[in-house]
Design an enzyme around this catalytic site. Structure first.
Site, mmCIF file in Angstrom:
data_model
loop_
_atom_site.group_PDB
_atom_site.id
_atom_site.type_symbol
_atom_site.label_atom_id
_atom_site.label_comp_id
_atom_site.label_asym_id
_atom_site.label_seq_id
_atom_site.Cartn_x
_atom_site.Cartn_y
_atom_site.Cartn_z
ATOM 1 N N TYR A 103 0.884 -1.098 0.030
ATOM 2 C CA TYR A 103 -0.071 -0.088 0.189
ATOM 3 C C TYR A 103 1.073 1.141 -0.094
ATOM 4 O O TYR A 103 0.722 2.114 -0.744
ATOM 5 C CB TYR A 103 -0.864 -0.084 1.269
ATOM 6 C CG TYR A 103 -1.558 1.205 1.385
ATOM 7 C CD1 TYR A 103 -2.872 1.504 0.793
ATOM 8 C CD2 TYR A 103 -1.172 2.188 2.574
ATOM 9 C CE1 TYR A 103 -3.353 2.713 1.258
ATOM 10 C CE2 TYR A 103 -1.546 3.232 2.855
ATOM 11 C CZ TYR A 103 -3.054 3.574 2.204
ATOM 12 O OH TYR A 103 -3.643 4.937 2.363
HETATM 13 N N1 LIG Z 1 -7.789 7.467 6.532
HETATM 14 C C1 LIG Z 1 -6.124 7.702 6.686
HETATM 15 O O1 LIG Z 1 -5.774 7.762 7.852
HETATM 16 C C2 LIG Z 1 -5.608 7.888 5.101
HETATM 17 C C3 LIG Z 1 -4.140 8.323 5.354
HETATM 18 C C4 LIG Z 1 -3.547 8.624 4.056
HETATM 19 C C5 LIG Z 1 -4.048 8.200 3.160
HETATM 20 N N2 LIG Z 1 -5.366 7.919 2.855
HETATM 21 C C6 LIG Z 1 -6.017 7.729 1.494
HETATM 22 O O2 LIG Z 1 -7.205 8.425 1.406
HETATM 23 C C7 LIG Z 1 -7.886 7.783 0.462
HETATM 24 C C8 LIG Z 1 -9.554 7.610 1.193
HETATM 25 O O3 LIG Z 1 -9.285 6.561 2.368
HETATM 26 P P1 LIG Z 1 -10.497 6.998 3.543
HETATM 27 O O4 LIG Z 1 -9.550 6.784 4.974
HETATM 28 O O5 LIG Z 1 -11.336 8.002 3.226
HETATM 29 O O6 LIG Z 1 -10.887 5.487 3.177
HETATM 30 P P2 LIG Z 1 -12.399 4.757 3.467
HETATM 31 O O7 LIG Z 1 -13.183 5.542 4.552
HETATM 32 O O8 LIG Z 1 -12.354 3.536 3.366
HETATM 33 O O9 LIG Z 1 -13.000 5.268 2.012
HETATM 34 C C9 LIG Z 1 -12.786 4.594 0.607
HETATM 35 C C10 LIG Z 1 -13.653 5.585 -0.333
HETATM 36 O O10 LIG Z 1 -13.010 4.744 -1.453
HETATM 37 C C11 LIG Z 1 -14.443 4.364 -2.072
HETATM 38 N N3 LIG Z 1 -13.935 2.985 -2.889
HETATM 39 C C12 LIG Z 1 -13.173 2.042 -2.663
HETATM 40 N N4 LIG Z 1 -12.980 1.087 -3.519
HETATM 41 C C13 LIG Z 1 -13.658 1.881 -4.723
HETATM 42 C C14 LIG Z 1 -13.845 1.408 -5.937
HETATM 43 N N5 LIG Z 1 -13.308 0.375 -6.465
HETATM 44 N N6 LIG Z 1 -14.266 2.410 -6.682
HETATM 45 C C15 LIG Z 1 -14.717 3.567 -6.307
HETATM 46 N N7 LIG Z 1 -14.628 3.878 -4.998
HETATM 47 C C16 LIG Z 1 -13.970 3.039 -4.072
HETATM 48 C C17 LIG Z 1 -15.242 3.951 -1.127
HETATM 49 O O11 LIG Z 1 -16.714 3.769 -1.486
HETATM 50 P P3 LIG Z 1 -17.848 2.894 -0.797
HETATM 51 O O12 LIG Z 1 -17.979 3.687 0.660
HETATM 52 O O13 LIG Z 1 -18.934 3.147 -1.500
HETATM 53 O O14 LIG Z 1 -17.075 1.839 -0.353
HETATM 54 C C18 LIG Z 1 -14.979 5.088 0.098
HETATM 55 O O15 LIG Z 1 -15.818 6.030 -0.271
HETATM 56 C C19 LIG Z 1 -7.529 6.451 0.196
HETATM 57 O O16 LIG Z 1 -6.755 6.490 -1.085
HETATM 58 C C20 LIG Z 1 -6.300 6.236 1.150
HETATM 59 O O17 LIG Z 1 -5.275 5.306 0.826
HETATM 60 C C21 LIG Z 1 -6.058 7.694 3.878
#
Ligand SMILES: NC(=O)c1ccc[n+]([C@@H]2O[C@H](COP(=O)([O-])OP(=O)(O)OC[C@H]3O[C@@H](n4cnc5c(N)ncnc54)[C@H](OP(=O)(O)O)[C@@H]3O)[C@@H](O)[C@H]2O)c1
Length: 111
Positions: free
Chosen positions: A12
């Site tokens: 990742y």
């Molecule tokens: N949270 C952290 O600490 C953190 C830190 C660094 C980077 N990030 C990055 O920030 C981004 C968002 O993460 P998050 O924390 O918000 O995660 P999250 O709460 O798990 O949300 C992920 C989102 O992506 C959507 N998604 C997943 N697979 C998909 C697909 N195949 N097609 C279209 N949409 C899809 C999901 O939609 P559904 O709700 O409909 O499933 C959800 O809205 C990611 O790239 C993650 O790597 C997060």
């Protein structure tokens, strides 16, 4: 330093490093086009990315606070080099430049 716990999530985190460099390249390729290529690199945020426990982990930034700060940065155009970085993540981003890489890596990846 990627905003990532590489030793725990190696593939990742490698993908995030790839994305960072890829975005730099696309930004450069589009430098003469009126398009801004921004990178949103969150710190550890209270979502369910790694499971339900993350959403209430006190070490993670509350999601509403993260979104509010990002919106302020975007409104001010405060994203040097196309990177949208909230305050709590800036030390991590400049760790190598500031000579704090080992310290911050160890804090993010306790043994
Ligand atoms: N949270 C952290 O600490 C953190 C830190 C660094 C980077 N990030 C990055 O920030 C981004 C968002 O993460 P998050 O924390 O918000 O995660 P999250 O709460 O798990 O949300 C992920 C989102 O992506 C959507 N998604 C997943 N697979 C998909 C697909 N195949 N097609 C279209 N949409 C899809 C999901 O939609 P559904 O709700 O409909 O499933 C959800 O809205 C990611 O790239 C993650 O790597 C997060």
């Amino acid at each position: 330093m990627p905003s990532c716990r590489g030793p725990i999530f190696p593939t990742y985190c490698a993908s995030k490093a790839f994305l960072h460099y890829w975005l730099q390249s696309v930004r450069h390729q589009l430098r003469n086009v009126p398009i801004e290529v921004l990178e949103l690199a969150p710190p550890y945020v209270q979502t369910e990315l790694t499971g339900t426990q993350q959403a209430s982990d006190p070490r993670a930034m509350p999601l509403d606070a993260y979104v509010a700060e990002v919106m302020q940065l975007l409104a001010r155009g405060d994203h040097a080099r196309g990177e949208v970085l909230v305050e709590r993540d800036r030390a991590r981003r400049s760790a190598e430049r500031d000579g704090r890489y080992e310290e911050i890596f160890a804090a993010m990846n306790p043994s």
